[in-house]
Design a protein around this motif. Structure first.
Motif, PDB file in Angstrom:
ATOM      1  N   ILE A   1       6.275   2.859  -1.773  1.00 32.96           N
ATOM      2  CA  ILE A   1       5.696   1.514  -1.701  1.00 32.96           C
ATOM      3  C   ILE A   1       6.657   0.627  -0.926  1.00 32.96           C
ATOM      4  O   ILE A   1       7.799   0.438  -1.325  1.00 32.96           O
ATOM      5  CB  ILE A   1       5.427   0.948  -3.107  1.00 32.96           C
ATOM      6  CG1 ILE A   1       4.389   1.814  -3.813  1.00 32.96           C
ATOM      7  CG2 ILE A   1       4.965  -0.504  -3.018  1.00 32.96           C
ATOM      8  CD1 ILE A   1       4.142   1.433  -5.250  1.00 32.96           C
ATOM      9  N   LYS A   2       6.173   0.098   0.182  1.00 32.72           N
ATOM     10  CA  LYS A   2       7.026  -0.722   1.050  1.00 32.72           C
ATOM     11  C   LYS A   2       7.072  -2.182   0.593  1.00 32.72           C
ATOM     12  O   LYS A   2       8.119  -2.805   0.615  1.00 32.72           O
ATOM     13  CB  LYS A   2       6.545  -0.646   2.506  1.00 32.72           C
ATOM     14  CG  LYS A   2       6.568   0.780   3.057  1.00 32.72           C
ATOM     15  CD  LYS A   2       7.946   1.374   2.938  1.00 32.72           C
ATOM     16  CE  LYS A   2       7.994   2.815   3.377  1.00 32.72           C
ATOM     17  NZ  LYS A   2       9.168   3.517   2.949  1.00 32.72           N
ATOM     18  N   THR A   3       5.927  -2.726   0.196  1.00 31.18           N
ATOM     19  CA  THR A   3       5.876  -4.103  -0.304  1.00 31.18           C
ATOM     20  C   THR A   3       4.860  -4.180  -1.438  1.00 31.18           C
ATOM     21  O   THR A   3       3.950  -3.363  -1.534  1.00 31.18           O
ATOM     22  CB  THR A   3       5.463  -5.113   0.795  1.00 31.18           C
ATOM     23  OG1 THR A   3       4.145  -4.803   1.246  1.00 31.18           O
ATOM     24  CG2 THR A   3       6.436  -5.103   1.955  1.00 31.18           C
TER      25      THR A   3
ATOM     26  N   ASP B   1       0.745   4.457   5.024  1.00 34.55           N
ATOM     27  CA  ASP B   1      -0.545   4.660   5.677  1.00 34.55           C
ATOM     28  C   ASP B   1      -1.620   3.640   5.313  1.00 34.55           C
ATOM     29  O   ASP B   1      -2.729   3.734   5.836  1.00 34.55           O
ATOM     30  CB  ASP B   1      -1.078   6.060   5.332  1.00 34.55           C
ATOM     31  CG  ASP B   1      -0.151   7.157   5.810  1.00 34.55           C
ATOM     32  OD1 ASP B   1       0.490   6.974   6.852  1.00 34.55           O
ATOM     33  OD2 ASP B   1      -0.063   8.188   5.125  1.00 34.55           O
ATOM     34  N   ALA B   2      -1.339   2.701   4.411  1.00 33.58           N
ATOM     35  CA  ALA B   2      -2.424   1.829   3.956  1.00 33.58           C
ATOM     36  C   ALA B   2      -1.906   0.618   3.199  1.00 33.58           C
ATOM     37  O   ALA B   2      -0.773   0.591   2.740  1.00 33.58           O
ATOM     38  CB  ALA B   2      -3.358   2.629   3.039  1.00 33.58           C
TER      39      ALA B   2
ATOM     40  N   VAL C   1      -9.479  -1.743  -5.492  1.00 29.61           N
ATOM     41  CA  VAL C   1     -10.600  -2.636  -5.178  1.00 29.61           C
ATOM     42  C   VAL C   1     -10.558  -3.043  -3.705  1.00 29.61           C
ATOM     43  O   VAL C   1      -9.491  -3.209  -3.120  1.00 29.61           O
ATOM     44  CB  VAL C   1     -10.583  -3.910  -6.066  1.00 29.61           C
ATOM     45  CG1 VAL C   1     -10.844  -3.550  -7.517  1.00 29.61           C
ATOM     46  CG2 VAL C   1      -9.286  -4.676  -5.945  1.00 29.61           C
ATOM     47  N   GLY C   2     -11.750  -3.158  -3.120  1.00 27.05           N
ATOM     48  CA  GLY C   2     -11.877  -3.719  -1.782  1.00 27.05           C
ATOM     49  C   GLY C   2     -11.381  -2.857  -0.638  1.00 27.05           C
ATOM     50  O   GLY C   2     -11.241  -3.361   0.476  1.00 27.05           O
ATOM     51  N   HIS C   3     -11.133  -1.591  -0.848  1.00 26.10           N
ATOM     52  CA  HIS C   3     -10.677  -0.733   0.255  1.00 26.10           C
ATOM     53  C   HIS C   3     -11.904  -0.110   0.923  1.00 26.10           C
ATOM     54  O   HIS C   3     -12.815   0.347   0.240  1.00 26.10           O
ATOM     55  CB  HIS C   3      -9.744   0.371  -0.251  1.00 26.10           C
ATOM     56  CG  HIS C   3      -9.007   1.055   0.851  1.00 26.10           C
ATOM     57  ND1 HIS C   3      -9.578   2.055   1.600  1.00 26.10           N
ATOM     58  CD2 HIS C   3      -7.765   0.860   1.346  1.00 26.10           C
ATOM     59  CE1 HIS C   3      -8.709   2.472   2.505  1.00 26.10           C
ATOM     60  NE2 HIS C   3      -7.601   1.759   2.370  1.00 26.10           N
TER      61      HIS C   3
ATOM     62  N   VAL D   1      -8.347  10.133   5.168  1.00 25.53           N
ATOM     63  CA  VAL D   1      -7.809   9.472   3.973  1.00 25.53           C
ATOM     64  C   VAL D   1      -7.772  10.457   2.809  1.00 25.53           C
ATOM     65  O   VAL D   1      -6.784  10.535   2.074  1.00 25.53           O
ATOM     66  CB  VAL D   1      -8.642   8.217   3.619  1.00 25.53           C
ATOM     67  CG1 VAL D   1      -8.223   7.654   2.276  1.00 25.53           C
ATOM     68  CG2 VAL D   1      -8.510   7.162   4.704  1.00 25.53           C
ATOM     69  N   GLU D   2      -8.822  11.239   2.643  1.00 19.31           N
ATOM     70  CA  GLU D   2      -8.863  12.245   1.567  1.00 19.31           C
ATOM     71  C   GLU D   2      -7.718  13.239   1.733  1.00 19.31           C
ATOM     72  O   GLU D   2      -7.020  13.559   0.765  1.00 19.31           O
ATOM     73  CB  GLU D   2     -10.208  12.985   1.573  1.00 19.31           C
ATOM     74  CG  GLU D   2     -10.294  14.108   0.560  1.00 19.31           C
ATOM     75  CD  GLU D   2     -10.357  13.650  -0.896  1.00 19.31           C
ATOM     76  OE1 GLU D   2      -9.934  14.437  -1.762  1.00 19.31           O
ATOM     77  OE2 GLU D   2     -10.810  12.524  -1.172  1.00 19.31           O
TER      78      GLU D   2
END
Length: 147
Positions: free
Chosen positions: A35-37, A56-57, A77-79, A115-116
């Motif tokens: 986790i970058k941020t 990546d996301a 949520v919201g992706h 993504v999968e």
């Protein structure tokens, strides 16, 4: 729908583990090199909405927790390409009061093959890294406390 489950033993009191888990929800970047941020967008009585970025996301998660059930649920949520849920629960060891099992169950569905594939490649390392950090922090905090 894809699924994965993980389990890790923690030798610390429930209150200590729960406190560390709550810290992990506020600052997941402190518990993971992936986790970058992270940013808390909104807080509510039983949880929060946060945004995290990984290589990546960017993801938004609505996290709710329930101490009486010893359970935390995180919904993506919201992706545009992923829906999913991560459930973490603490299960007591019947033979030792200060031994718990931290279980993490993941369910997700990706509408994009790339993504999968990325999730399948990285999910175990990502989840286990965070579970191990919760264990390390909980056990260190417990061992520092005076008897």
């Amino acid at each position: 729908m894809s699924e994965a489950s993980y389990r890790l033993e923690i030798n610390a009191p429930i209150e200590t583990i729960w406190q560390i888990m709550l810290e992990e929800f506020d600052r997941p970047d402190r518990f993971s090199n992936t986790i970058k941020t992270s940013k808390v967008i909104e807080r509510f009585p039983d949880g929060l909405l946060r945004e995290i970025s990984v290589p990546d996301a960017k993801l938004r998660e609505k996290i709710t927790y329930n101490f009486s059930r010893k359970e935390v649920v995180s919904n993506i949520v919201g992706h545009p390409h992923i829906v999913g849920t991560i459930t973490k629960r603490l299960v007591p060891d019947q033979s030792c009061a200060d031994k718990w099992y931290l279980e993490s169950d993941l369910e997700w569905e990706a509408t994009d093959v790339g993504v999968e594939n990325m999730l399948r490649r990285n999910v175990k390392e990502f989840v286990m890294e965070r579970l191990q950090m919760v264990r390390t922090e909980s056990e260190m905090k417990h061992n520092r406390q005076p008897e």
